[in-house]
Design an enzyme around this catalytic site. Sequence first.
Site, PDB file in Angstrom:
ATOM      1  N   GLY A  36      11.005  10.702   3.364  1.00  0.00           N
ATOM      2  CA  GLY A  36      12.612  11.019   3.370  1.00  0.00           C
ATOM      3  C   GLY A  36      12.782  12.016   2.554  1.00  0.00           C
ATOM      4  O   GLY A  36      12.029  12.757   1.595  1.00  0.00           O
ATOM      5  N   ILE A  70      14.030  19.051   0.211  1.00  0.00           N
ATOM      6  CA  ILE A  70      12.987  20.028  -0.201  1.00  0.00           C
ATOM      7  C   ILE A  70      12.736  19.744  -1.728  1.00  0.00           C
ATOM      8  O   ILE A  70      13.501  19.564  -2.650  1.00  0.00           O
ATOM      9  CB  ILE A  70      13.222  21.355   0.142  1.00  0.00           C
ATOM     10  CG1 ILE A  70      11.960  22.368   0.034  1.00  0.00           C
ATOM     11  CG2 ILE A  70      14.521  22.023  -0.539  1.00  0.00           C
ATOM     12  CD1 ILE A  70      12.148  23.528   0.650  1.00  0.00           C
ATOM     13  N   HIS A 122       5.949  21.463  -5.825  1.00  0.00           N
ATOM     14  CA  HIS A 122       4.984  20.793  -6.614  1.00  0.00           C
ATOM     15  C   HIS A 122       4.103  22.052  -6.961  1.00  0.00           C
ATOM     16  O   HIS A 122       3.824  23.182  -6.224  1.00  0.00           O
ATOM     17  CB  HIS A 122       3.917  19.938  -5.796  1.00  0.00           C
ATOM     18  CG  HIS A 122       4.874  18.743  -5.286  1.00  0.00           C
ATOM     19  ND1 HIS A 122       5.357  17.897  -6.079  1.00  0.00           N
ATOM     20  CD2 HIS A 122       4.837  18.055  -4.034  1.00  0.00           C
ATOM     21  CE1 HIS A 122       6.020  16.794  -5.429  1.00  0.00           C
ATOM     22  NE2 HIS A 122       5.480  16.944  -4.215  1.00  0.00           N
ATOM     23  N   ALA A 180      10.550  12.649 -10.103  1.00  0.00           N
ATOM     24  CA  ALA A 180      10.964  12.431  -8.800  1.00  0.00           C
ATOM     25  C   ALA A 180      10.347  11.547  -8.023  1.00  0.00           C
ATOM     26  O   ALA A 180       9.078  11.396  -8.296  1.00  0.00           O
ATOM     27  CB  ALA A 180      11.290  13.892  -8.236  1.00  0.00           C
ATOM     28  N   GLY A 214       4.959   9.506  -2.976  1.00  0.00           N
ATOM     29  CA  GLY A 214       4.995   8.900  -4.235  1.00  0.00           C
ATOM     30  C   GLY A 214       6.098   9.619  -5.080  1.00  0.00           C
ATOM     31  O   GLY A 214       7.219   9.947  -5.065  1.00  0.00           O
ATOM     32  N   CYS A 231      16.274  19.249  -3.643  1.00  0.00           N
ATOM     33  CA  CYS A 231      16.729  17.984  -2.883  1.00  0.00           C
ATOM     34  C   CYS A 231      18.155  18.239  -2.343  1.00  0.00           C
ATOM     35  O   CYS A 231      19.061  17.189  -2.168  1.00  0.00           O
ATOM     36  CB  CYS A 231      16.921  16.832  -4.097  1.00  0.00           C
ATOM     37  SG  CYS A 231      15.253  16.496  -4.728  1.00  0.00           S
TER      38      CYS A 231
END
Length: 246
Positions: A75, A78, A81, A146, A159, A177
């Site tokens: 869900g 964007i 990482h 997050a 996760g 986000c």
Amino acid sequence: MTLDFREIGFGPEAIDYMAAWDLQRELHQEVVDGSETQPVLLLEHPPVFTAGRRTKPQDRPVDPGGAPVIDVDRGGEITFHGPGQLVGYPIVRLPDHVKVVDYVRRVEEALIAVCADFGVTSARVPGRSGVWLRADDRGPERKIAAIGIRVRRGVTMHGFSLNCDVDLGWFDRFVPCGISDAGVTSLSHELGRDVPVTEVLAPVRHHLADLLAWGPYVATPDYEPRPDPAKSHASSGVAVLSYPAR
């Protein structure tokens, strides 16, 4: 059941996002099929942007700086990482009495406790997932950790991410986000010293094991609520939750 923490790649051995996603799916199927192992993958990724199902075209990076942009089945919208960010993928079966929102709140609470161990005060912001710091003389309200998950057949995937000493400049390349009225921070930025990913591994293991033992806990009081552009939805018996990483 005891969590099986697996530290699978940091620094020069950081794990390619697609390789980690394939491993998640393999382990997810094993847990669905009845394995009593409850793996939690802990790792770093090379620079990568991942776009959840609710990502809007205007929120994608115009210049991703050479990092790939990968559409994923979690869900939310964007996120980024990269090196200096601890990423954790718990692949655990939720007990029948545990609602998915409770699982998310427990992961958030574990990360709040990790931040507290380092002397950084944080909490949830209702309407926006993850772990946040209040606006102060150091900056606006800002996210330090997050959550972005998927739950299928009662077993979690994807996760959390915790910004340790990640290069925050990456977050200037897109609208994390879809939230444009808040900032992003890291333990290193807040503390004024380098906090490498390896320094947070032990407290992350400790607090996750505690909170995901499913016992009662006292939740940290929330900050003031804020709107979140991402909304949750579910279809075909698969819960796809808009708890986006940021």
